[in-house]
Structure formats: C-alpha cells, structure tokens
Design a protein around this motif. Sequence first.
Motif, PDB file in Angstrom:
ATOM      1  N   PRO A 109      -4.778   7.906  11.188  1.00 35.79           N
ATOM      2  CA  PRO A 109      -4.565   7.455   9.812  1.00 35.79           C
ATOM      3  C   PRO A 109      -3.382   6.488   9.739  1.00 35.79           C
ATOM      4  CG  PRO A 109      -3.867   9.736  10.077  1.00 35.79           C
ATOM      5  CD  PRO A 109      -4.561   9.344  11.350  1.00 35.79           C
ATOM      6  N   VAL A 110      -3.385   5.673   8.679  1.00 37.39           N
ATOM      7  CA  VAL A 110      -2.377   4.610   8.600  1.00 37.39           C
ATOM      8  C   VAL A 110      -1.456   4.765   7.398  1.00 37.39           C
ATOM      9  CG1 VAL A 110      -3.812   2.944   9.816  1.00 37.39           C
ATOM     10  CG2 VAL A 110      -3.947   3.049   7.316  1.00 37.39           C
ATOM     11  N   SER A 111      -0.213   4.409   7.600  1.00 41.29           N
ATOM     12  CA  SER A 111       0.729   4.221   6.503  1.00 41.29           C
ATOM     13  C   SER A 111       0.793   2.721   6.277  1.00 41.29           C
ATOM     14  CB  SER A 111       2.109   4.745   6.899  1.00 41.29           C
ATOM     15  OG  SER A 111       2.574   5.645   5.951  1.00 41.29           O
ATOM     16  N   GLY A 112       0.943   2.340   5.007  1.00 37.92           N
ATOM     17  CA  GLY A 112       0.898   0.908   4.690  1.00 37.92           C
ATOM     18  C   GLY A 112      -0.385   0.641   3.934  1.00 37.92           C
ATOM     19  N   SER A 113      -0.303  -0.297   3.004  1.00 39.14           N
ATOM     20  CA  SER A 113      -1.401  -0.491   2.060  1.00 39.14           C
ATOM     21  C   SER A 113      -2.174  -1.770   2.361  1.00 39.14           C
ATOM     22  CB  SER A 113      -0.811  -0.494   0.655  1.00 39.14           C
ATOM     23  OG  SER A 113      -1.802  -0.305  -0.291  1.00 39.14           O
ATOM     24  N   LYS A 114      -2.747  -2.361   1.272  1.00 39.83           N
ATOM     25  CA  LYS A 114      -3.635  -3.519   1.433  1.00 39.83           C
ATOM     26  C   LYS A 114      -2.932  -4.697   2.129  1.00 39.83           C
ATOM     27  CE  LYS A 114      -6.475  -6.138  -1.796  1.00 39.83           C
ATOM     28  NZ  LYS A 114      -6.738  -6.356  -3.222  1.00 39.83           N
ATOM     29  N   MET A 159       0.633  14.639   9.477  1.00 38.45           N
ATOM     30  CA  MET A 159       1.756  13.719   9.231  1.00 38.45           C
ATOM     31  C   MET A 159       1.435  12.794   8.057  1.00 38.45           C
ATOM     32  SD  MET A 159       4.808  12.735  10.140  1.00 38.45           S
ATOM     33  CE  MET A 159       5.264  13.040  11.844  1.00 38.45           C
ATOM     34  N   LYS A 160       0.213  12.279   8.058  1.00 38.65           N
ATOM     35  CA  LYS A 160      -0.183  11.354   6.984  1.00 38.65           C
ATOM     36  C   LYS A 160      -0.139  12.055   5.621  1.00 38.65           C
ATOM     37  CE  LYS A 160      -1.993   7.938   4.764  1.00 38.65           C
ATOM     38  NZ  LYS A 160      -1.143   6.848   4.347  1.00 38.65           N
ATOM     39  N   LEU A 161      -0.603  13.304   5.579  1.00 36.05           N
ATOM     40  CA  LEU A 161      -0.621  14.015   4.285  1.00 36.05           C
ATOM     41  C   LEU A 161       0.801  14.328   3.810  1.00 36.05           C
ATOM     42  CD1 LEU A 161      -3.703  16.393   4.732  1.00 36.05           C
ATOM     43  CD2 LEU A 161      -3.558  14.229   3.461  1.00 36.05           C
ATOM     44  N   VAL A 163       3.470  12.512   4.455  1.00 39.68           N
ATOM     45  CA  VAL A 163       4.029  11.227   3.988  1.00 39.68           C
ATOM     46  C   VAL A 163       3.485  10.895   2.585  1.00 39.68           C
ATOM     47  CG1 VAL A 163       4.036   8.730   4.396  1.00 39.68           C
ATOM     48  CG2 VAL A 163       4.422  10.293   6.304  1.00 39.68           C
ATOM     49  N   ASN A 164       2.180  11.051   2.410  1.00 39.57           N
ATOM     50  CA  ASN A 164       1.615  10.681   1.108  1.00 39.57           C
ATOM     51  C   ASN A 164       1.920  11.696   0.013  1.00 39.57           C
ATOM     52  OD1 ASN A 164       0.665   8.380   2.259  1.00 39.57           O
ATOM     53  ND2 ASN A 164      -1.338   8.495   1.286  1.00 39.57           N
ATOM     54  N   MET A 165       2.212  12.936   0.399  1.00 40.07           N
ATOM     55  CA  MET A 165       2.676  13.916  -0.588  1.00 40.07           C
ATOM     56  C   MET A 165       4.030  13.472  -1.139  1.00 40.07           C
ATOM     57  SD  MET A 165       3.585  17.957  -0.087  1.00 40.07           S
ATOM     58  CE  MET A 165       5.257  17.653   0.498  1.00 40.07           C
ATOM     59  N   ILE A 166       4.916  13.045  -0.239  1.00 41.89           N
ATOM     60  CA  ILE A 166       6.236  12.564  -0.683  1.00 41.89           C
ATOM     61  C   ILE A 166       6.046  11.340  -1.581  1.00 41.89           C
ATOM     62  CG2 ILE A 166       8.422  11.565   0.094  1.00 41.89           C
ATOM     63  CD1 ILE A 166       8.047  13.138   2.752  1.00 41.89           C
ATOM     64  N   MET A 167       5.168  10.428  -1.143  1.00 43.27           N
ATOM     65  CA  MET A 167       4.970   9.187  -1.897  1.00 43.27           C
ATOM     66  C   MET A 167       4.439   9.463  -3.314  1.00 43.27           C
ATOM     67  SD  MET A 167       2.820   5.843  -0.688  1.00 43.27           S
ATOM     68  CE  MET A 167       1.226   6.437  -1.157  1.00 43.27           C
ATOM     69  N   GLY A 168       3.479  10.367  -3.416  1.00 43.60           N
ATOM     70  CA  GLY A 168       2.891  10.668  -4.730  1.00 43.60           C
ATOM     71  C   GLY A 168       3.927  11.259  -5.677  1.00 43.60           C
ATOM     72  N   ALA A 220      -3.742  -1.659  -4.969  1.00 40.82           N
ATOM     73  CA  ALA A 220      -3.538  -1.707  -3.520  1.00 40.82           C
ATOM     74  C   ALA A 220      -4.005  -0.369  -2.952  1.00 40.82           C
ATOM     75  CB  ALA A 220      -2.087  -1.974  -3.180  1.00 40.82           C
ATOM     76  N   PHE A 221      -3.437   0.712  -3.498  1.00 38.72           N
ATOM     77  CA  PHE A 221      -3.819   2.061  -3.090  1.00 38.72           C
ATOM     78  C   PHE A 221      -4.431   2.754  -4.312  1.00 38.72           C
ATOM     79  CE2 PHE A 221      -2.206   6.512  -1.904  1.00 38.72           C
ATOM     80  CZ  PHE A 221      -3.345   6.791  -1.176  1.00 38.72           C
ATOM     81  N   PRO A 222      -5.749   2.942  -4.308  1.00 33.82           N
ATOM     82  CA  PRO A 222      -6.401   3.502  -5.500  1.00 33.82           C
ATOM     83  C   PRO A 222      -5.862   4.889  -5.867  1.00 33.82           C
ATOM     84  CG  PRO A 222      -8.045   2.663  -3.936  1.00 33.82           C
ATOM     85  CD  PRO A 222      -6.718   2.648  -3.230  1.00 33.82           C
ATOM     86  N   LYS A 228      -6.402  12.547  -4.084  1.00 30.59           N
ATOM     87  CA  LYS A 228      -7.067  13.232  -2.954  1.00 30.59           C
ATOM     88  C   LYS A 228      -6.034  13.671  -1.917  1.00 30.59           C
ATOM     89  CE  LYS A 228      -8.387  10.526   0.177  1.00 30.59           C
ATOM     90  NZ  LYS A 228      -7.931   9.923   1.428  1.00 30.59           N
ATOM     91  N   ASP A 229      -5.086  12.795  -1.617  1.00 32.01           N
ATOM     92  CA  ASP A 229      -4.096  13.120  -0.587  1.00 32.01           C
ATOM     93  C   ASP A 229      -3.165  14.243  -1.045  1.00 32.01           C
ATOM     94  OD1 ASP A 229      -5.316  11.147   0.824  1.00 32.01           O
ATOM     95  OD2 ASP A 229      -3.702   9.691   0.666  1.00 32.01           O
ATOM     96  N   LEU A 230      -2.811  14.242  -2.346  1.00 32.54           N
ATOM     97  CA  LEU A 230      -1.985  15.353  -2.856  1.00 32.54           C
ATOM     98  C   LEU A 230      -2.766  16.662  -2.774  1.00 32.54           C
ATOM     99  CD1 LEU A 230      -0.220  13.614  -5.865  1.00 32.54           C
ATOM    100  CD2 LEU A 230       0.947  14.858  -4.035  1.00 32.54           C
TER     101      LEU A 230
HETATM  102  O1  LIG Z   1      -2.390   6.034   2.058  1.00 31.66           O
HETATM  103  C1  LIG Z   1      -1.921   5.036   1.515  1.00 31.66           C
HETATM  104  C2  LIG Z   1      -0.563   4.667   1.715  1.00 31.66           C
HETATM  105  C3  LIG Z   1      -0.158   3.475   0.933  1.00 31.66           C
HETATM  106  C4  LIG Z   1       1.157   2.986   1.459  1.00 31.66           C
HETATM  107  O2  LIG Z   1       1.617   3.463   2.516  1.00 31.66           O
HETATM  108  O3  LIG Z   1       1.707   2.075   0.811  1.00 31.66           O
END
Ligand SMILES: O=CCCC(=O)O
Length: 282
Positions: A109-114, A159-161, A163-168, A220-222, A228-230
């Motif tokens: 899985p990737v961190s970083g958006s469009k 790890m991805k979940l 990271v995205n939990m923190i982001m949300g 960028a990130f729907p 879903k990630d949360l």
């Molecule tokens: O899963 C999406 C992450 C978006 C981002 O890292 O900016």
Amino acid sequence: MGSPMALNLIKAGCDVIVWNRTKSKCDPLISLGAKYSSSPEEVAANCDVTFAMLADPESAIDVACGKNGAVSGMGPGKGYVDVSTVDVATSKLINEHIKARGALFLEAPVSGSKKPAEDGQLIFLTAGDRSLYELVSPLLDILGKSRFYLGKVGNGAAMKLVVNMIMGSMMASFSEGILLSKKVGLDPSVLVEVVSQGPISAPMYSLKGPSMVKSQYPTAFPLKHQQKDLRLALGLAESVSQSTPIAAAANELYKVAKSYGLSDEDFSAVIEALKAKSQDTA
Ligand SMILES: O=CCCC(=O)O
Ligand SMILES: NC(=O)C1=CN([C@@H]2O[C@H](COP(=O)(O)OP(=O)(O)OC[C@H]3O[C@@H](n4cnc5c(N)ncnc54)[C@H](OP(=O)(O)O)[C@@H]3O)[C@@H](O)[C@H]2O)C=CC1
C-alpha cells in the motif's frame, strides 16, 4: 491512483498491460502504448508481475480471487503486488491464494495521494515475499520516492491503516479548528498560515487549508476511502484491544459526511459534516 502509476511505468519504458472494470478508463493508457487484456486473469497470465490498485477489501479480493481473477493467471515465476489499502485479513487471504498457485506475493500500500502518484513520489509500505520485493524494487523506485520492507504479510496493511488513522483524525481536528476560528471572529486563512509556521505544521494542512476555507474540496483522496480506512483501522485496534477513542469519533464524522453525499469529494470535505452539525444544534 492506478492510472498515474501505470502511466509512469509506460513513460519509463516498461511493457505495460492494463485492465480496469470500467474499460474506458484504460483508453488514455492504451493511447500511450499500454496493451489491454480483457480480465485480471489474462493480465496475470501475460505478465511477469501484476500490480493491483483497487478501492477496498471486497474489490481487491474479487479482482484477485474471483471469477477470471488474477489468481487464475498466476503460476511459478510470477509475482502479484497489491498496492490497494486493505485490512490485514484481506491481504493474508490474497497471499494464500497466490501462494497456492506457486507464485509470489507482496502487499505494498502507498502513502501519498494523486499528485505524488503523478510525480512518482509515493511511499511504499511493503511486506511479504522478500525476493519479489527485491525484483520489483526498480519499479517501485519509478513510482515512488521511498520504500519500506516490513516483514510478514499484514505488516504493510497495518502500517498503512495506522498512518491513515492518524491522518483522518488530524483532518477532523483541523476542520474543528477552522470552524471555531471563524465563529469567534478570526480569519481562518490566518489560522492556516499560523499553523503552517509552527510546531504542528503539516504539508496536508498547508495543501488543503486554503481550499477548505473556501469550501472547495477538489478530490485527491476520496472521503469514502478515508472513512473505509478509519473503519479498518478501528477493526485493527479492536483485534489487539487498543483503545482509539479519537479515531472512533473521527470515523463517526466521516460517516455523517458520507450520509450528506460527500463520498466522492476530497476527504477534507469532512468539515461540511461539522458545519451541518452546528446548524442542527443552532
Ligand atoms: O491513502 C491515502 C493517503 C493520502 C495521502 O497520503 O495523502
Ligand atoms: N486517492 C488517494 O489519494 C489514495 C488512495 N489510496 C488507496 O488506493 C486505492 C484506490 O484509490 P483511488 O484510486 O483513489 O480510488 P478510485 O475510487 O478512484 O478507484 C478505485 C478503483 O477500484 C476499482 N473498483 C472498485 N470496485 C470494484 C469492483 N467491485 N470490482 C472491480 N474493480 C473495482 C475501480 O474501478 P472502476 O473504474 O470501474 O470504478 C477503480 O479502478 C484505495 O484502496 C485507496 O484507499 C492510497 C493512497 C492514496
């Protein structure tokens, strides 16, 4: 996310074969030199390495393990790299199916958006077969700016979940701050500037803040994927009895935003759920 990643592989001179449920989305890639296969099975049969970028656990499982799925086209000497954001159980399930065909599996899985996807600046969170990781590293380096190998299957998803939990939660909190600043008579644009210069500055706040102040949410990130990630992160937390009350509250807010029809807006549109809540209680 899949389109810009495929495009970067084409630009780098790789021989790329594409499939997507909605075929028309493949057309720009085909016009730039990609070949098209009519099913995930056919892609896997025709490629040494197959990358999958799907919306959620259900679609990732279906495209890999369903009828005419990629698994049916896999065999010894081939590799499957799933770059979708899914939960640990989904990743393990796909791994088992791929392994049963004698092929190799890597979750990535990737961190970083469009924009990072377009610019080849993604961050890969990989786990699974180390030999496949080494084989595809030159491809990951075309698509991204860094890569982590995290060991056994499930660690990349986890790890991805996290990271995205923190982001949300960060985005939900930032939204509250923008609205509070405005309600007490401050200029929220100045708040965004103040935040950008201090210890809580984050690229995400600087990038999204100015448009949020204008109630604009270019996707960028729907938002549906952030929710879903949360949801998946809360499941991960529950599986190890870790308390995550902040993420749980943020998840509720994204659910409200989805119920307001904001699923396909950028996840920064979660601020609209708070605006609506204020009106409800006014
Ligand atoms: O899963 C999406 C992450 C978006 C981002 O890292 O900016
Ligand atoms: N956008 C972002 O900033 C980031 C997204 N991610 C993750 O990457 C993944 C993709 O995200 P993104 O590209 O934004 O999402 P999109 O919603 O734009 O794309 C989702 C893809 O999944 C396909 N799909 C959905 N359901 C099915 C199904 N039932 N069967 C077959 N194919 C299906 C869609 O096909 P179709 O075109 O036919 O609808 C499309 O190709 C998600 O897991 C997301 O969480 C990770 C990092 C950043």
